[in-house]
Design an enzyme around this catalytic site. Structure first.
Site, PDB file in Angstrom:
ATOM      1  N   ASP A 174      34.121  39.784  45.971  1.00  0.00           N
ATOM      2  CA  ASP A 174      34.527  39.438  44.651  1.00  0.00           C
ATOM      3  C   ASP A 174      35.590  38.990  44.061  1.00  0.00           C
ATOM      4  OD1 ASP A 174      33.882  38.976  42.122  1.00  0.00           O
ATOM      5  OD2 ASP A 174      33.529  41.450  41.733  1.00  0.00           O
ATOM      6  N   ASP A 207      35.374  33.476  39.110  1.00  0.00           N
ATOM      7  CA  ASP A 207      34.703  34.610  39.287  1.00  0.00           C
ATOM      8  C   ASP A 207      33.559  34.511  40.472  1.00  0.00           C
ATOM      9  OD1 ASP A 207      33.670  37.232  39.049  1.00  0.00           O
ATOM     10  OD2 ASP A 207      32.624  36.807  37.248  1.00  0.00           O
TER      11      ASP A 207
END
Ligand SMILES: *[C@@H]1O[C@H](CO)[C@@H](O)[C@H](O)[C@H]1NC(C)=O
Ligand SMILES: *[C@@H]1O[C@H](CO)[C@@H](O)[C@H](O)[C@H]1NC(C)=O
Ligand SMILES: *[C@@H]1O[C@H](CO)[C@@H](O)[C@H](O)[C@H]1NC(C)=O
Ligand SMILES: *[C@@H]1O[C@H](CO)[C@@H](O)[C@H](O)[C@H]1NC(C)=O
Length: 452
Positions: A328, A101
């Site tokens: 992201d 992440d």
């Protein structure tokens, strides 16, 4: 889900402090070595609408201004982060699966303090007591200042054994609490050897609760590998030893079986990857109010080579830290500031030569009927980025199949004004992306996935 009584925590403490392991060594970084972690891909979502559901939840958290009690806003745990990294932690090593992440910082793992683990569901958590190298960080240590603590935070610095307690609270009330700890991890090096790193700081999560971190949405992950910009992230901790950059290539999720790709920490990608084609670069921008995220700058958007009439201020980060664009790995779809989204949608509708799908797909503004068309002519979109580079993804990065013969534009408007835009992992597919933290730039290379 791991729920343990405080009693077992106490047992663990006793055990740990009876056999402390204090030998830390700082591995020397060499410019030629890099870490190579396989990136695994789980069935991402059964429909784009489901991805949207996860993304919206993730983004509503990412967009919350960090406050004292909720500094962590990772939504990776919300099921939207579909790329997993396998990590070997402890002595002897235990293999764990973590969500990769770039939108959060902390590395945290479900932990268990079970003593007799034979009736413990195998592989469901990191068994701290079965590792001889697990070591909780002291609450008075400077490292402990880097994580949020539960309140009241009892830290008695005169006590030899007083662990650093952390608490991550999510907006929906989910949280993980435990001990901020150190462990040895075995990582595969580019040369094929394994390298032992003796002091990876991570959250050993003893209590994990709430809808987002438990149940199906977590998809069997043991935790999250935060790759953000703060000092506690995996990339920050290891980057210093490996050239302070990392890269990954997200393979096309529609391929079956999905090919293996890697998360590379360190290395010199210009050597590691293609020598023939050079990378494009765009600066990574800093937003002091959102220090976790990798911001990039969009200058303009083109559809079929036509520059869209979007006011450049739509893309900027204002004095309050609102706006901007992040890249992201934990969000699937792409979310674009509303005025820009309206122009993009308008341009696509105008340029597209295919009939609309007979039935509307909920939540998607543009869906076309491609049945019987082998190579549907879809408009090409490209982003002109700061640093004079152009990102021109293939159409499969922004059109997804929602049904037989139906493709929808996988771009959404941001939720509310002032939210940052997000280039999600679908848009990143097939690119080698290099996050160079020292040079503060993002490199990208189309079709860079094949190597190394
Ligand atoms: C561990 O648990 C199993 C199953 O409950 C039991 O058969 C075994 O005797 C236990 N071992 C110890 C050392 O307590
Ligand atoms: C800290 O621990 C010492 C030793 O056990 C004790 O004497 C002292 O009262 C404790 N201080 C606090 C603030 O709890
Ligand atoms: C690691 O490499 C960087 C340059 O990439 C250098 O500045 C730093 O001193 C090195 N650290 C160690 C421990 O060798
Ligand atoms: C797509 O078009 C075909 C005819 O070309 C039609 O039979 C089919 O029902 C359409 N499907 C959708 C979902 O619109």
């Amino acid at each position: 889900m791991v729920l343990l009584s405080s009693l077992s925590e106490l047992f663990l403490l006793f055990f740990l402090f009876t056999f402390p392991n204090l030998c830390y060594s700082i591995p020397v970084n060499t410019s030629t070595e890099y870490l190579k972690l396989p990136l695994l891909h789980r069935t991402p979502f059964t429909s784009p609408a489901q991805a949207l559901f996860f993304d919206i939840r993730r983004l509503s958290l990412l967009h919350q201004r960090p406050s004292f009690k909720s500094p962590i806003v990772s939504g990776a745990s919300y099921g939207s982060g579909q790329y997993f990294v396998s990590l070997r932690l402890g002595s002897p090593p235990q293999t764990l699966l973590l969500v990769a992440d770039t939108g959060s910082d902390l590395v945290w793992i479900k932990c268990s303090a079970c003593k007799n683990c034979s009736n413990y569901f195998p592989g469901s958590a990191f068994l701290a007591r079965q590792s001889s190298t697990f070591f909780p960080i002291h609450c008075f240590s400077s490292l402990c200042q880097l994580v949020p603590h539960p309140l009241p935070n009892h830290c008695n610095h005169t006590l030899l054994h007083s662990p650093c307690r952390y608490e991550y609270l999510y907006a929906d009330g989910s949280k993980t609490t435990g001990f901020f700890s150190k462990e040895t991890t075995k990582l595969q090096i580019s040369t094929g050897r394994e390298k032992k790193l003796k002091s990876l700081a991570f959250g050993c999560g003893f209590r994990i609760s709430g809808p987002s971190l438990t149940g199906a949405s977590f998809k069997g992950a043991h935790g999250v590998m935060g790759l953000g910009r703060a000092p506690i992230s995996f990339s920050s901790q290891l980057g210093r030893r490996f050239g302070n950059k990392f890269s990954y290539c997200l393979m096309d999720y529609t391929l079956s079986p999905p090919p293996t790709s890697y998360l590379i920490i360190g290395g010199h990608q210009s050597n590691v990857f293609s020598k023939k084609r050079s990378m494009n670069f765009t600066p990574l921008l800093v937003n002091p109010l959102s220090p976790t995220f990798y911001f990039i700058g969009i200058k303009s958007v083109y559809v079929d080579g036509i520059k869209l009439p979007i006011n450049p201020s739509v893309w900027s980060i204002d004095q309050l830290g609102n706006g901007g664009t992040i890249i992201d790995s934990g969000t699937t779809l792409t979310f674009i500031a509303k005025p820009a989204y309206r122009e993009i949608l308008k341009a696509f509708k105008r340029r597209i030569k295919l009939p609309n799908a007979a039935e509307a797909t909920p939540d998607f503004d543009l869906c076309v009927n491609v049945s019987g068309v082998s190579r549907p002519p879809l408009p090409r979109m490209s982003f002109e980025l700061t640093g004079d580079s152009v990102f021109s993804p293939p159409s499969r990065n922004y059109f997804v199949d929602t049904d037989d013969g139906v493709k929808c534009l996988a771009i959404q408007p941001v939720h509310s004004d002032g939210d940052f835009s997000v280039l999600g992992n679908l848009m990143q597919q097939g690119y080698l992306l290099e996050f160079d933290r020292d040079k503060s730039r993002l490199g990208f290379l189309r079709r860079g996935c094949a190597q190394p």
